[in-house]
Design a protein around this motif. Sequence first.
Motif, short mmCIF file in Angstrom:
data_model
loop_
_atom_site.label_atom_id
_atom_site.label_comp_id
_atom_site.label_asym_id
_atom_site.label_seq_id
_atom_site.Cartn_x
_atom_site.Cartn_y
_atom_site.Cartn_z
N GLU A 45 -77.44 49.58 35.03
CA GLU A 45 -77.44 48.16 35.37
C GLU A 45 -76.63 47.90 36.63
N PHE A 46 -77.16 47.09 37.50
CA PHE A 46 -76.46 46.71 38.72
C PHE A 46 -75.29 45.80 38.39
N VAL A 47 -74.15 46.06 39.04
CA VAL A 47 -72.94 45.26 38.81
C VAL A 47 -72.58 44.46 40.07
N ALA A 48 -72.38 45.16 41.19
CA ALA A 48 -71.95 44.48 42.41
C ALA A 48 -72.18 45.38 43.61
N ALA A 49 -72.29 44.75 44.79
CA ALA A 49 -72.50 45.54 46.01
C ALA A 49 -72.19 44.71 47.24
N PHE A 50 -71.92 45.40 48.33
CA PHE A 50 -71.88 44.76 49.63
C PHE A 50 -72.57 45.68 50.63
N ARG A 51 -73.07 45.05 51.68
CA ARG A 51 -73.72 45.79 52.77
C ARG A 51 -72.90 45.62 54.03
N ARG A 52 -72.87 46.64 54.83
CA ARG A 52 -72.15 46.54 56.09
C ARG A 52 -72.82 45.48 56.95
N GLY A 53 -72.00 44.71 57.63
CA GLY A 53 -72.53 43.69 58.52
C GLY A 53 -73.05 42.46 57.81
N ILE A 57 -71.84 38.96 49.29
CA ILE A 57 -71.52 39.96 48.27
C ILE A 57 -72.46 39.70 47.10
N TYR A 58 -72.98 40.76 46.54
CA TYR A 58 -74.02 40.64 45.52
C TYR A 58 -73.48 41.03 44.16
N TYR A 59 -73.81 40.24 43.14
CA TYR A 59 -73.35 40.50 41.77
C TYR A 59 -74.52 40.42 40.80
N GLY A 60 -74.41 41.22 39.75
CA GLY A 60 -75.36 41.09 38.66
C GLY A 60 -75.08 39.82 37.87
N ASP A 61 -76.10 39.29 37.24
CA ASP A 61 -75.95 38.02 36.53
C ASP A 61 -74.91 38.09 35.42
N SER A 62 -74.82 39.22 34.76
CA SER A 62 -73.93 39.33 33.61
C SER A 62 -72.45 39.42 33.97
N VAL A 63 -72.14 39.66 35.24
CA VAL A 63 -70.74 39.81 35.64
C VAL A 63 -70.29 38.76 36.66
N ARG A 64 -71.23 38.02 37.19
CA ARG A 64 -70.89 37.04 38.22
C ARG A 64 -69.87 36.05 37.69
N GLY A 65 -68.81 35.84 38.49
CA GLY A 65 -67.74 34.93 38.09
C GLY A 65 -66.60 35.62 37.36
N ARG A 66 -66.81 36.85 36.91
CA ARG A 66 -65.77 37.59 36.20
C ARG A 66 -65.33 38.83 36.97
N LYS A 98 -74.69 54.22 50.20
CA LYS A 98 -75.91 54.42 50.98
C LYS A 98 -75.53 54.27 52.44
N ILE A 99 -76.03 55.19 53.26
CA ILE A 99 -75.70 55.13 54.68
C ILE A 99 -76.53 54.06 55.37
N ASN A 100 -77.84 54.13 55.22
CA ASN A 100 -78.71 53.12 55.83
C ASN A 100 -78.61 51.83 55.02
N ARG A 101 -78.53 50.74 55.73
CA ARG A 101 -78.37 49.45 55.07
C ARG A 101 -79.60 49.12 54.22
N PRO A 102 -79.40 48.84 52.92
CA PRO A 102 -80.55 48.53 52.07
C PRO A 102 -81.02 47.10 52.29
N ILE A 103 -82.29 46.86 52.06
CA ILE A 103 -82.77 45.49 52.12
C ILE A 103 -82.23 44.74 50.90
N SER A 104 -82.04 43.46 51.04
CA SER A 104 -81.37 42.69 50.00
C SER A 104 -82.12 42.75 48.67
N SER A 105 -83.44 42.78 48.73
CA SER A 105 -84.24 42.78 47.49
C SER A 105 -84.14 44.10 46.73
N ALA A 106 -83.60 45.13 47.37
CA ALA A 106 -83.52 46.45 46.74
C ALA A 106 -82.10 46.81 46.30
N ILE A 107 -81.16 45.95 46.57
CA ILE A 107 -79.76 46.27 46.28
C ILE A 107 -79.53 46.56 44.81
N ALA A 108 -80.18 45.85 43.93
CA ALA A 108 -79.94 45.97 42.50
C ALA A 108 -80.68 47.14 41.86
#
Length: 126
Positions: A45-53, A57-66, A98-108
């Motif tokens: 399950e995806f939890v959280a991520a950031f991309r360079r540049g 910041i991206y969070y999974g629904d179950s952890v957002r806010g915590r 990941k070295i190459n920046r992922p597209i936002s729709s694929a982060i999770a």
Amino acid sequence: VQLQAYGGGLVQAGDSLRLSCTASERTFSLVNMAWFRQAPGVEREFVAAFRRGDTNIYYGDSVRGRFTISRDMAKNTVHLQMNSLRPEDTAVYYCAAKINRPISSAIALADTWNFWGQGTLVTVSS
């Protein structure tokens, strides 16, 4: 990129815990980082991520806010601060890169990430 995750342990519901993941990559600023988790019998399950540049910041629904992901550039380390922990947060937590920046729709998607740490177990008792 080699990743070393640590900081897991046994806590009670409502407690906080901070996980850390150190990357071997010297150009840490160029690396995209994420946290995933996996409980027994459940898909990763995806939890959280950031991309360079990217200031988002991206969070999974179950952890957002915590949970909060952050990074220490000087130490090549990304942290996951976990507050208000619940028994359902019990899982093995993995950091990923990941070295190459992922597209936002694929982060999770776990398949998006190329490098994985060994995982650290978090157990939350009720």
